[in-house]
Scaffold this motif. Structure first.
Motif, short mmCIF file in Angstrom:
data_model
loop_
_atom_site.label_atom_id
_atom_site.label_comp_id
_atom_site.label_asym_id
_atom_site.label_seq_id
_atom_site.Cartn_x
_atom_site.Cartn_y
_atom_site.Cartn_z
N LEU A 1 -70.05 15.29 16.04
CA LEU A 1 -70.41 15.85 17.34
C LEU A 1 -70.33 17.37 17.38
O LEU A 1 -70.83 17.98 18.31
CB LEU A 1 -69.46 15.29 18.42
N GLN B 1 -64.54 13.17 19.96
CA GLN B 1 -64.68 12.56 18.64
C GLN B 1 -63.41 11.84 18.21
O GLN B 1 -63.46 10.83 17.51
CB GLN B 1 -65.03 13.67 17.64
N ILE C 1 -72.59 10.46 25.42
CA ILE C 1 -71.71 10.14 24.29
C ILE C 1 -71.24 8.69 24.38
O ILE C 1 -71.15 7.99 23.36
CB ILE C 1 -70.51 11.11 24.26
#
Length: 298
Positions: free
Chosen positions: A235, A224, A259
């Motif tokens: 997240l 993140q 991601i």
């Protein structure tokens, strides 16, 4: 936009770049620190400096495909690169890394090692000749550790070839008096334990699939903070962690690609963040192994 406190300093600078460049930053290879990887790197560094003795300690790094074994090895090699002395014209390589050949036998093993040492062999060279050159070159470059990736591939050979290759590994460790670092799947562990003398030299570090625990929370927090998105992503919430694990089955390469895909979409759509809706509204799986019908016979 001058603050972006949710990002690291480097990611904060990247967040000011145009979208096309930010997408390239997202897709670039990143090193994410986590405890097991750091433990493996520390142990490999210790082995690199280990004093020579008759029976050198060795390390096996094993886990399911996609758990990041090769990435750890590459990180270690970046930290301990090959050097060239321009004055003497000599190459030094304290850490030498190779991959087990896909159709392994002793000759192909030494051919792969010589290729790694930038000394390709003649097709007509026999195994004893290749063995002698490989040993001499390993000593010449000052090798202090030999890294062998995909070591489970030795099981592709016949039983006789497997025994010869296991003897080859033991021979190199003993003759050169250097540690071996092998990486592979759980099959690699099974293969090494069939040779008692090798099993007595190897310690093992397993890279298990991720679970919904504190280590997974820290991993997602790291992700993140390095993605150059202009809004704080989500997240690490319990619901998001559960969804990510369901989609990836806890496999690192799947998690990274998922991601990455969500971050690129967040830039292109202008939402600038990854959240639960991003994941629920994603229509295509980024990898074939993550498709809903993956593994279903047809």
């Amino acid at each position: 936009m001058n603050e972006l406190p949710h990002l690291t300093n480097e990611a904060r600078e990247d967040a000011h770049l145009p979208d096309t460049e930010r997408i390239l930053r997202v897709r670039a290879e990143h090193w994410i620190h986590y405890s097991l990887a750091e433990s493996a790197l520390v142990r490999m560094k210790e082995l690199l400096a280990y004093p020579q003795r008759d029976r050198m300690p060795c390390l096996l790094l094993y886990g399911a495909t996609g758990m990041g074994k090769t990435k750890i090895l590459r990180k270690f090699l970046r930290d301990h690169p090959t050097t060239f002395d321009n004055r003497l014209g000599i190459t030094s390589a304290r850490a030498v890394a190779m991959q087990m050949p896909p159709d392994p036998d002793e000759k192909s093993f030494y051919e792969e090692l010589l290729s790694t040492l930038q000394a390709p062999s003649r097709y007509t060279a026999n195994t004893p000749h290749l063995r002698r050159i490989a040993r001499d070159l390993m000593q010449f470059v000052g090798a202090r550790i030999l890294i062998i990736d995909e070591v489970h591939a030795l099981l592709a050979g016949s039983y006789r070839q497997q025994r010869i290759l296991l003897n080859t590994l033991r021979f190199l460790a003993t003759d050169l008096r250097i540690p071996l670092v092998c990486a592979g799947t759980a099959d690699a562990k099974r293969a090494l334990t069939t040779d008692q003398q090798l099993a007595d030299r190897f310690e093992a570090i397993e890279l298990p699939r991720w679970h919904n625990d504190e280590a997974f929370h820290r991993l997602l927090s790291s992700f993140q903070s390095i993605l150059p998105l202009r809004q704080r992503s989500d997240l690490v919430s319990p619901a998001m962690r559960r969804l990510l694990l369901e989609r990836t089955d806890g496999v690192t390469v799947r998690l990274v690609r998922l991601i990455e895909t969500l971050a690129v979409e967040a830039i292109r759509s202008g939402s600038e963040r990854i959240d639960q809706n991003s994941l629920l509204n994603m229509t295509n799986s980024p990898l074939l192994s993550m498709a809903e019908d993956a593994g279903v016979p047809v």
